[in-house]
Design a protein around this motif. Sequence first.
Motif, mmCIF file in Angstrom:
data_model
loop_
_atom_site.group_PDB
_atom_site.id
_atom_site.type_symbol
_atom_site.label_atom_id
_atom_site.label_comp_id
_atom_site.label_asym_id
_atom_site.label_seq_id
_atom_site.Cartn_x
_atom_site.Cartn_y
_atom_site.Cartn_z
ATOM 1 N N LEU A 98 12.839 2.214 3.551
ATOM 2 C CA LEU A 98 11.595 2.875 3.154
ATOM 3 C C LEU A 98 11.688 4.371 3.464
ATOM 4 C CD1 LEU A 98 8.932 0.302 4.434
ATOM 5 C CD2 LEU A 98 9.492 0.807 2.057
ATOM 6 N N ARG A 126 2.893 2.698 9.157
ATOM 7 C CA ARG A 126 3.194 2.973 7.749
ATOM 8 C C ARG A 126 3.905 1.782 7.107
ATOM 9 N NH1 ARG A 126 4.989 7.919 9.709
ATOM 10 N NH2 ARG A 126 7.169 7.429 9.191
ATOM 11 N N GLN A 183 1.276 -0.891 6.472
ATOM 12 C CA GLN A 183 0.435 -0.531 5.330
ATOM 13 C C GLN A 183 1.178 -0.761 4.014
ATOM 14 O OE1 GLN A 183 -0.575 3.598 5.047
ATOM 15 N NE2 GLN A 183 -2.124 3.288 3.452
ATOM 16 N N THR A 184 2.442 -0.373 3.973
ATOM 17 C CA THR A 184 3.241 -0.499 2.753
ATOM 18 C C THR A 184 3.447 -1.957 2.362
ATOM 19 O OG1 THR A 184 4.411 1.557 3.265
ATOM 20 C CG2 THR A 184 5.431 0.086 1.656
ATOM 21 N N VAL A 218 1.786 -4.133 -0.909
ATOM 22 C CA VAL A 218 2.636 -4.731 -1.945
ATOM 23 C C VAL A 218 2.574 -6.262 -1.907
ATOM 24 C CG1 VAL A 218 5.004 -4.973 -2.777
ATOM 25 C CG2 VAL A 218 4.193 -2.756 -1.959
#
Length: 331
Positions: free
Chosen positions: A238, A259, A262-263, A267
Motif C-alpha cells: 500500500l 490507514r 481504513q483502506t 474495499v
Amino acid sequence: MRIANANLMKEMNLNNVRQVMKRMETATKPQLAALTKLSVVTVNSLVKELSELGELFEDLVVPSNGGRPAQTYRYNYNFSLALVMYVTEKAGKVLVSATVINLKDDILMKDEHIIPVFERDFFYTIIEHALCQYPSIKVIGIGIPGQAVNGEIKVSSLRELTGSRLIEEIETRFGLPILVENDVNAAISGYCMKHSEGEEQYLLGLYFPNGYPPGMGIYLHGSILKGNQGMSGEVKFLPDMPEWSLEIPRDTFIAATCRILQTVNAVLAPDRIVIYQDRVEDEVWTSAWAAYQLQHPMPVYPEVVLQHTFQEDFEHGLRRLTLKELEPEPT
C-alpha cells in the motif's frame, strides 16, 4: 456404468461410516446403522473392510438389551498421521518446527530446531527422521512467512526461501502431498476455528511482526480468499507505508495501522478485523483508532479485536488445515 456407480456408492458409504466413527470414537454396528441410516448388512460389510485396513479395531463387548452382547468398534485415529512444519525467524536465527499429529489433532511428537540460516538438507533430514519414526504420515503441511505460487516461493521474509522451489522438491523427494500455507492465512484460520466462526462470517487478520512488513489474511465463508497467484493481503505494498524493517516511532506505527484499517475496510467491509501486534499497548491503540474514526467516516465499522495469540492461532490453524487434506474428497 453399473460397476462405477456401485463403487461410488460404496466409497460414499465408507466415508459416511468413517465420519461417524471419527466423531463418536466408539460404536456398535447397530449404533452405526442408526447413525449412518445404512442397513445392518451394509454396515457389517463396511466395518469388516475398515477393520481389515486397520482403520477400526475391536474394543469392548457390551450388553444389548437382553440379546446377544454387541461388539464395540473403536476408531484408530493413528491410522493416518500428518507432519506439520513451519519455518520462521527468531532472534536473528531460523526456527524450524516439526510436529506429528493424528486424525484427532493429538500431538505425537514435536521438535524445534534453531539454526543460523535455513538449509534445505537439514530441513530434509528432519522430514526423513519423522517419516522413519511414523510411517503412517500421509501428508506434510508447511507454514511459511511468505507466499508460494505453483511450487515456487515467490515472496518471503526469509531470504533463503525466496525464489526456491522447496515445495516441489519435497513432493518429488518424499512422494507425499504437500500443503503450504502463509503464516497469516493459517493464523486467521486458526482463530476462526477456535472461536467457531460460522460459514457466513467474514474476517480479516492483520499481523504486524516486529522488524518485518505486515501481512493480511482474508477469511470468507469458511475458507481463505487468496486472490491472483495467492497474493491477496500483501498490504505492505500500500502507498505511504513506513520502512517496516526499521525502528518505527509509536505515532508513525499507529497512523500507518489506522490507514491500513481504513483502506481494507473501505474495499472489503469485513464483519471483524483481528489484529496481531505487540508494538503498542492495547489501550493506546484502541483510543487512537476511536479518534481516527471520528475524523474519517466510513460506511460501516467492523469489530476490531486485538490478539496476542498469533503463534498459537498459527499453529492451530496450520494443523487443522493439514488434517483437512486427509479428509476424503467429496463424491
